[in-house]
Design an enzyme around this catalytic site. Structure first.
Site, PDB file in Angstrom:
ATOM      1  N   ARG A 217      48.988  26.362 -21.441  1.00  0.00           N
ATOM      2  CA  ARG A 217      48.120  27.024 -22.406  1.00  0.00           C
ATOM      3  C   ARG A 217      48.660  26.891 -23.820  1.00  0.00           C
ATOM      4  O   ARG A 217      49.865  26.876 -24.043  1.00  0.00           O
ATOM      5  CB  ARG A 217      47.929  28.493 -22.035  1.00  0.00           C
ATOM      6  CG  ARG A 217      47.143  28.660 -20.741  1.00  0.00           C
ATOM      7  CD  ARG A 217      46.972  30.114 -20.335  1.00  0.00           C
ATOM      8  NE  ARG A 217      46.122  30.212 -19.144  1.00  0.00           N
ATOM      9  CZ  ARG A 217      46.562  30.095 -17.907  1.00  0.00           C
ATOM     10  NH1 ARG A 217      47.855  29.884 -17.692  1.00  0.00           N
ATOM     11  NH2 ARG A 217      45.733  30.172 -16.891  1.00  0.00           N
TER      12      ARG A 217
ATOM     13  N   GLN B 231      43.780  24.820 -23.537  1.00  0.00           N
ATOM     14  CA  GLN B 231      44.734  24.406 -22.512  1.00  0.00           C
ATOM     15  C   GLN B 231      44.739  22.893 -22.316  1.00  0.00           C
ATOM     16  O   GLN B 231      43.841  22.186 -22.769  1.00  0.00           O
ATOM     17  CB  GLN B 231      44.394  25.082 -21.182  1.00  0.00           C
ATOM     18  CG  GLN B 231      43.004  24.778 -20.671  1.00  0.00           C
ATOM     19  CD  GLN B 231      42.641  25.616 -19.460  1.00  0.00           C
ATOM     20  OE1 GLN B 231      42.648  25.111 -18.341  1.00  0.00           O
ATOM     21  NE2 GLN B 231      42.311  26.884 -19.677  1.00  0.00           N
TER      22      GLN B 231
ATOM     23  N   GLU C 161      40.131  16.779 -14.646  1.00  0.00           N
ATOM     24  CA  GLU C 161      38.877  17.444 -14.305  1.00  0.00           C
ATOM     25  C   GLU C 161      37.702  16.829 -15.050  1.00  0.00           C
ATOM     26  O   GLU C 161      37.878  16.128 -16.056  1.00  0.00           O
ATOM     27  CB  GLU C 161      38.955  18.950 -14.601  1.00  0.00           C
ATOM     28  CG  GLU C 161      39.315  19.304 -16.028  1.00  0.00           C
ATOM     29  CD  GLU C 161      39.678  20.778 -16.200  1.00  0.00           C
ATOM     30  OE1 GLU C 161      40.362  21.332 -15.311  1.00  0.00           O
ATOM     31  OE2 GLU C 161      39.299  21.366 -17.222  1.00  0.00           O
TER      32      GLU C 161
ATOM     33  N   HIS D  94      41.724  21.221 -24.548  1.00  0.00           N
ATOM     34  CA  HIS D  94      40.313  21.584 -24.470  1.00  0.00           C
ATOM     35  C   HIS D  94      40.143  23.078 -24.237  1.00  0.00           C
ATOM     36  O   HIS D  94      41.068  23.788 -23.824  1.00  0.00           O
ATOM     37  CB  HIS D  94      39.621  20.824 -23.335  1.00  0.00           C
ATOM     38  CG  HIS D  94      40.206  21.093 -21.982  1.00  0.00           C
ATOM     39  ND1 HIS D  94      41.328  20.431 -21.506  1.00  0.00           N
ATOM     40  CD2 HIS D  94      39.843  21.958 -20.992  1.00  0.00           C
ATOM     41  CE1 HIS D  94      41.619  20.868 -20.299  1.00  0.00           C
ATOM     42  NE2 HIS D  94      40.737  21.805 -19.968  1.00  0.00           N
TER      43      HIS D  94
ATOM     44  N   HIS E  34      46.400  19.864 -19.157  1.00  0.00           N
ATOM     45  CA  HIS E  34      46.941  19.712 -17.809  1.00  0.00           C
ATOM     46  C   HIS E  34      47.885  18.517 -17.762  1.00  0.00           C
ATOM     47  O   HIS E  34      47.692  17.539 -18.494  1.00  0.00           O
ATOM     48  CB  HIS E  34      45.810  19.527 -16.803  1.00  0.00           C
ATOM     49  CG  HIS E  34      44.773  20.597 -16.873  1.00  0.00           C
ATOM     50  ND1 HIS E  34      45.055  21.912 -16.612  1.00  0.00           N
ATOM     51  CD2 HIS E  34      43.454  20.547 -17.194  1.00  0.00           C
ATOM     52  CE1 HIS E  34      43.954  22.630 -16.760  1.00  0.00           C
ATOM     53  NE2 HIS E  34      42.972  21.833 -17.116  1.00  0.00           N
TER      54      HIS E  34
END
Length: 406
Positions: A283, A98, A135, A264, A100
């Site tokens: 995804r 996935q 993240e 990642h 982001h």
């Protein structure tokens, strides 16, 4: 300063032991436990525990007094929304591949799907909110991941080392153009292959990986990873896409930062994760869930190279910070106890803080108030709380989540 009661999320890829052991519960658990959430995510907000044993949602606490709880700077930017979510993540099986979006991409994507009338709970909806989701993951145990595109010259060597005749032409595409454009072209080709072609190629690639491992080839870890993914996700194009990514092993205390656009997948291990308080995930594969290839390609960053691994920078005695450019969050690791030469550790911040004890037992004191944190427990510190002093009679580790500094 109040203790937090936090939600445990159960997903199929989770562990039956890691989170339960952290919380001092019986193991193994009946079902896999994947994530322990600490924060004010609407899906599972923490509850603030009062001295009399009662509790209320952290969401409600922030809504009632955003400036007092978050501080003026944080409340001015985020309103009553806590900008970060802290997790303990425990993976016994690989997660989906996935990426982001950036803040701009998320805002535009969210608005476009709203305008198109896509329901917010639709399984084909990409954007659940208009926010970015950077993240950072810090390992508590040895932690395995795929993250970022490997140098294409190195990937070309890997692909040529696999004895898979029908797959060889795909590797030569990258060898002929070993740059970000070549990566984009090969990646796009692999994730859009017809299923009939995948059903031909994947068994050859997996057989080639078995042979590579038997012959002790230089890409042993990478090939073992592909075999693991191929077993977990048969017939999935993400297995081939994973050949293009860096294979990373983090030791306890090591961390990687995953900015917008980074492709990642977490593979195995337990770590402390901090992320922007968002649900936006694009995804690529290794999942039965919706994959929107055009939108994924709009978001992905095809820059390449080794992923920087952080061990933390000691910014004050006993406190190591993991640096990122994120305004939403900042993660620090605290080490205190007899083995530490620093004595008690003092932490202060003008915004909200969550402290999580991951090893030992800590006493947290703010002014005249004092709480003991056992392993697995966490505490909420508002912007109004005095500086906290952390002490311990045994070697103790905590993690501190705060809003970032711009």
């Amino acid at each position: 300063m109040e203790l937090l009661h936090n939600a445990v999320r159960a997903y199929a890829w989770g562990s039956r032991t890691a989170i339960a052991e952290l919380l001092g519960k019986e193991v193994p658990t009946p079902h896999p436990e994947a994530e322990l959430w600490m924060g004010a995510h609407p899906g599972d907000p923490s509850r603030v525990v009062a001295p009399d044993g009662g509790s209320r949602s952290l969401l409600d606490l922030l809504a009632d007094d955003p400036e007092g709880q978050l501080g003026a700077r944080c409340a001015d930017r985020w309103g009553s929304r806590l900008p970060f979510l802290l997790k303990v993540l425990a993976a016994d099986e690989p997660l989906s591949l996935q990426a982001h979006p950036s803040a701009e991409q998320a805002a535009n994507g969210f608005a476009a799907e709203d305008a198109a009338g896509v329901p917010i709970d639709s399984p084909i909806r990409n954007y659940k909110d208009p926010s970015a989701k950077p993240e950072l993951i810090c390992a508590l145990t040895e932690f395995h991941a795929l993250a970022g595109f490997r140098d294409p010259l190195r990937t070309a060597v890997l692909l040529r080392s696999l004895d898979a005749p029908d797959f060889a032409p795909y590797g030569e595409l990258l060898a002929a153009q070993p740059d970000d454009s070549g990566l984009r072209a090969l990646f796009t080709t692999l994730i859009t292959l017809p299923q009939t072609t995948l059903d031909l190629l994947l068994p050859q690639v997996l057989d080639a990986c078995v042979l590579h491992v038997k012959e002790h080839g230089e890409f042993d870890l990478e090939c073992r990873t592909i075999l693991e993914l191929g077993e977990a996700y048969p017939g999935d194009a993400g297995v081939l896409a994973a050949l293009l990514l860096n294979r990373i092993v983090l030791q306890p205390g090591d961390a990687i930062y995953l900015p917008a656009g980074n492709l990642h997948a977490y593979l195995h291990g337990t770590g402390v994760e901090i992320l922007a308080n968002s649900d936006n995930v694009l995804r690529c594969g290794l999942t039965p869930k919706h994959v929107d290839v055009p939108e994924l390609m709009r978001v992905l960053d095809f820059g390449f190279g080794d992923m920087p691994v952080q061990t933390g920078v000691e910014t004050s005695p006993g406190l190591w910070m993991y640096r990122t450019p994120c305004p939403e969050f900042e993660l620090s690791r605290i080490e205190v106890g007899p083995s530490s030469s620093t004595g008690d550790v003092r932490v202060d911040h003008t915004g909200p803080q969550i402290l999580l004890c991951t090893r030992g037992r800590a006493r947290v004191t703010t002014g005249r108030q004092s709480l003991v944190l056992d392993r697995g427990q966490s505490v909420w510190l508002s912007a109004q709380d005095p500086a906290a002093v952390i002490s311990a009679d045994i070697d103790t580790q905590l993690f501190r989540a705060t809003a970032g500094v711009e």
